[in-house]
Design an enzyme around this catalytic site. Structure first.
Site, short mmCIF file in Angstrom:
data_model
loop_
_atom_site.label_atom_id
_atom_site.label_comp_id
_atom_site.label_asym_id
_atom_site.label_seq_id
_atom_site.Cartn_x
_atom_site.Cartn_y
_atom_site.Cartn_z
N GLU A 21 37.65 73.88 12.65
CA GLU A 21 38.67 73.06 13.31
C GLU A 21 39.45 72.13 12.39
O GLU A 21 40.18 71.26 12.87
CB GLU A 21 38.05 72.25 14.47
CG GLU A 21 37.47 73.14 15.56
CD GLU A 21 36.93 72.38 16.75
OE1 GLU A 21 36.68 73.03 17.79
OE2 GLU A 21 36.75 71.15 16.66
N GLU B 21 35.14 79.55 20.79
CA GLU B 21 34.47 78.34 21.30
C GLU B 21 35.03 78.00 22.67
O GLU B 21 36.25 77.93 22.83
CB GLU B 21 34.69 77.13 20.38
CG GLU B 21 33.67 76.92 19.31
CD GLU B 21 33.73 75.50 18.74
OE1 GLU B 21 33.96 74.55 19.50
OE2 GLU B 21 33.56 75.36 17.52
#
Length: 915
Positions: free
Chosen positions: A493, A590
């Site tokens: 991320e 995710e």
């Protein structure tokens, strides 16, 4: 240790069998022209020398060490491998660090500086060895290493392997010290020293109760806290430590990766051997590779040069041998072949390695999709497109020495038992131990391997980059032989953090961090990975737009673009039953919702004062801002919230309902991704991966996990066992029309029968049942197999409304071919009409090594939950909709138990029990 140089061997095959392939022409060697007689003479000479030669010797330093804190006020013995916290625990000086508020009470441990020390006797004559090394496979984290009061080295990277030359320091009797500096102090100091600009985030959110500046230390990032875990910045020797003594040369790394040449229709194996050569002149020898079951045996002459040197050989597998490939779970076998590699060096050394090698190919396919902008993002294994079904792996404990073989085996077995074929090793934890990857190889679990960078920006000063380069080189060399590892990913991320400006960086300063990002993940990590391992793909971040991100200079303005790459998605406020809220992405790596772990898990680390949803401990354990409220808000959209006047029952009912909510939410989202794999709508779709967040827990607390700390299955994991099945019917509504898709991971097309029933909540007999025969379901696809307006369905089933009825359905074929039974709710269950309080009962009997539970119900019961408290094991089904009076469930214990103990422990719950 400098990165190994790739250098070719000094010869070709010798004494290969008649049917063995010739040496690869890309692997040159000046000795190739050597006459066979000369080579045989050399072999005989080496064998004679071997008889007189000595191999390296070693001494393990694992075991009990002395341990003391900074001012010497605490003295104890501690195990190595291990850490300070577990040493204090085993000595009885502290309680379980996970008990109640001990993560805060024991912060003093992390703030102190600890020293490990011991004496050891050298069991060999040190004068007879050219080099003696002190080798640490893992030091956590910042330490000064002294042998006999001489500093021999320093460490600053938990993920690196350290080897220190102690040839001139070691004696017969020795004293070794490892002086640790608090990771918290070190990280703060490094942050202060970095004066040119701040590198955010400085600290975690207050709700996490964590430590600051974790991005300045190469250590398990979540050890400073995370939104699902505590802050325990450990200190210790967390992996093996030993003495190695050798003459001439020593093998440091040995790895192998397969490749398949389509034009030649032949498998090859690239074998890399990295040596430390202490001889002052080149060392010649023979290297023999033997894979008996593949009728492949080859012998090479090799030459090593002083310093660190590498031998890279390409072994062609005998064409006449039938090579069985390694397949992900659910798609085939995990066949491996034993390979013996022997080095006989002219100095008389013999080094032999026994390995298990696997053959498989992996491709990350990013190509145009007809009818859609953007590119695909999916994996082909052995040429077959594979839908990734699985979850995300976090460290199994804050204290790595507590992660035993049995714990790893249990968690990973639970993964394949739920029909998963993939896990993403998340970038805020650790590169897992060798045994983790060995088990994944054995079970067919594909690994998406992040490098250990997560949710932060990182410095790129020279010392930091050198440490990272050593880390990445070591980890790739250590892990690349595992077929289970499918992908290297640079970080978690961090591209998104820059794109969405998580850390409120002024626009004028953004370019500094863009340069740092490219420097770290592209110019360093990526370059090392491509040099060390060409057998599998690399992406710089997750989420990413893949090839499009590269076109955009490695930082996309929108890494969540559903037309490219992978996405992460979280939304806790909108209705999770509404499939329209989810991104129709190429790959969902995710996504998730929280729930609480079972009462039996919480009970071990709490007291009676804590057994309330609003207790101080409940608030303390929730590290995600507003997480407890979000769970109740989401559950309240479709269920009545618990109202019991008994505080303990209300707490247990709330725990149960959060697990129901989590399971139902992730079921809806995962089924949406699975049914989207074969279609493109409005340019979106072709979804080829669903990895929910997260698989396992690091402690006993509310989190996104489907497996509790200790391995107990939450309701979500039982649901995953169904929604990840090889064959699955999936229902959803759009515009008042009910659709059912047939989803198949099978390798062949089949004709099936779809059976649909409509039940009233108030009756155990279905209102109507019908079957559609000859339903075609194509291999590796998802397609609609049923379509009908809901009102039409209800009309032809008699006296039925959305609130009074529920639809169930399943697929069945010939022989053993059938899907799990699935269901579709026509309304929120808080609005269900006729739902009665079910009287549930069970009789238990033992059959061999498992137990049979025969359940009885007096009414239709949603989300029937069997809980046997502290008895470890799992059921073959749980959390189900019970529409028949009788159901048989099997319990598989993980430790010895009895019918009597199970009867005493059993608690049966269904949705109506909490109202």
């Amino acid at each position: 240790m400098r990165p190994a140089e790739r250098c070719p061997p000094a010869g070709g095959p010798l004494l290969a069998r008649d049917h063995a392939p010739a040496v690869n022409p890309l692997v040159p060697g000046p000795a190739r022209g050597m006459a066979l007689a000369g080579r045989v003479a050399l072999l005989l000479l080496l064998l004679l020398l071997l008889a007189a030669g000595r191999g390296p010797v070693g001494l393990s330093l694992a075991g009990l060490w002395q341990l003391s804190n900074g001012n010497g006020s605490v003295l104890l013995r501690g195990a190595v491998p291990g850490c300070v916290h577990t040493a204090l625990l085993s000595s009885g000086l502290v309680q379980d660090p996970y008990y109640r508020f001990n993560d805060l009470a024991y912060r003093w441990i992390c703030l102190d500086n600890w020293t490990y020390s011991r004496t050891f006797e050298t069991p060999f004559d040190v004068s007879k060895w050219q080099k003696v090394n002190l080798v640490f496979e893992g030091v956590d984290t910042v330490a000064q290493i002294l042998v006999n009061d001489v500093t021999v080295g320093r460490t600053d990277n938990m993920f690196n392997r350290y080897s220190f030359d102690i040839t001139n320091v070691i004696k017969k009797v020795n004293f070794i010290e490892v002086r640790f500096l608090s990771a918290i102090s070190y990280a703060a100091e490094k942050s202060r020293y970095h004066k040119a600009y701040r590198v955010p985030p400085e600290c975690p959110p207050p709700v996490q109760k964590g430590e600051c500046h974790v991005n300045f230390i190469r250590k398990e990032q979540c050890s400073f806290s995370w939104d699902w875990g505590p802050s325990f910045p450990t200190q210790g020797i967390w992996k093996d430590v030993r003495i190695e003594a050798y003459n001439i040369c020593h093998l440091i790394y040995f790895s192998y990766v397969p490749s398949y040449v389509k034009s030649a229709q032949q498998w090859s194996l690239e074998i890399e051997s990295v040596f430390d050569v202490v001889s002052s002149k080149p060392v010649a020898g023979l290297m023999t590779v033997n894979i008996p079951k593949l009728q492949t045996q080859q012998i090479y002459t090799v030459k090593l040069h002083p310093g660190e040197d590498s031998i890279v050989l390409l072994i062609n597998i005998n064409k006449s041998a039938s090579v069985e490939t390694w397949w992900p779970n659910g798609h085939g076998n995990q066949t491996g072949y034993y390979m013996t590699t022997t080095f006989i060096m002219e100095a008389g050394y013999k080094i032999e390695r026994l390995s298990k090698v696997y053959f498989r190919t992996v491709e990350l396919v990013e190509e145009p999709i007809p009818g859609s902008p953007g590119l695909s993002f999916y994996f082909r294994i052995n040429g077959l497109p594979i839908f990734f079904k699985g979850s995300n792996w976090i460290p199994a404990d804050s204290f790595q020495d507590r992660v035993t073989s049995d714990i790893l085996r249990s968690l990973l077995q639970s993964t394949v038992d739920a029909h998963m074929n993939a896990l993403r090793v998340w970038g805020g934890g650790v590169y897992e131990q060798d045994e983790f990857y060995d088990i994944c190889d054995e079970l067919g679990i594909m690994i998406w391997q992040d490098f250990m960078f997560a949710c932060a920006l990182y410095p790129t000063d020279q010392n930091y980059l050198e440490s990272v380069r050593a880390e990445v080189t070591h980890q790739v060399k250590r892990l690349k032989s595992h077929p289970s590892i499918i992908l290297w990913s640079g970080n978690n991320e961090n591209e998104a953090a820059i794109a969405d400006n998580w850390f409120s960086i002024p626009y004028a300063e953004k370019n500094v961090f863009v340069k740092d990002y490219v420097m770290l993940y592209v110019k360093n990590i990526r370059e090392i990975v491509l040099a060390e391992d060409k057998s599998r793909p690399f992406i710089a971040s997750s989420p990413t737009n893949g090839l499009e991100t590269i076109e955009e200079g490695w930082l996309s303005p929108n890494p969540y673009d559903t037309h490219y790459g992978d996405v992460h998605f979280y939304d806790y406020t909108r209705d999770c039953w509404d499939w329209r809220m989810y991104p129709k992405a190429r790959f969902a790596s995710e996504y998730g919702f929280q729930s609480w772990p079972s009462f039996s898990t919480l009970e071990k680390v709490s007291s009676a004062d804590d057994w309330s949803y609003a207790s101080n401990l409940s608030l303390h354990r929730q590290h995600h801002a507003s997480g407890n409220d979000e769970m109740l808000q989401q559950a309240g959209l479709h269920f009545k919230l618990p109202q019991s006047t008994d505080p303990l029952k209300k707490f247990k009912d709330t725990i149960y309902l959060t697990q129901v909510m989590q399971a139902q939410c992730i079921k809806t989202e995962t089924e949406f991704y699975r049914r989207s794999q074969s279609e493109v709508i409005d340019g979106q779709g072709h979804t080829m991966g669903a990895l929910y967040w997260q698989l396992n827990d690091i402690w006993q607390a509310p989190s996104w996990a489907s497996l509790e700390y200790g391995g107990k299955w939450k309701m979500l994991h039982y649901f995953a066992q169904h929604f990840f099945s090889l064959l699955l019917p999936v229902a959803y509504e759009d515009g008042g029309v009910l659709y059912i898709y047939g989803v198949s991971d099978l390798h062949s097309d089949c004709e099936l029968t779809l059976k649909v029933s409509v039940h009233q909540w108030s009756s155990m007999e279905p209102l109507c049942t019908f079957a559609t025969e000859g339903v075609p379901v194509r291999a590796g696809s998802a397609a609609p197999i049923y379509k009908e307006p809901v009102n039409d369905l209800l009309k032809r089933c008699g006296n039925c409304t959305r609130q009074s009825c529920v639809v169930t359905f399943y697929l069945v074929g010939k022989g053993e071919l059938y899907s799990p039974r699935n269901y579709h709710f026509l309304s929120s269950l808080k609005d269900a009409v006729g739902l009665e309080k079910a009287q549930l009962s069970a009789t238990i009997s033992q059959e061999n090594d498992h137990y049979i539970f025969v359940l009885q119900t007096t009414a239709v019961a949603p989300f029937v939950w069997l809980d046997v408290g502290h008895v470890k094991g799992r059921f073959n089904d749980n959390g189900f909709l019970m529409t028949q009076k009788r159901k048989v469930v099997v319990f598989y214990p993980w430790e010895p138990t009895s019918v009597k103990e199970l009867e005493k422990s059993l608690c049966l719950t269904s949705l109506s029990d909490i109202y």
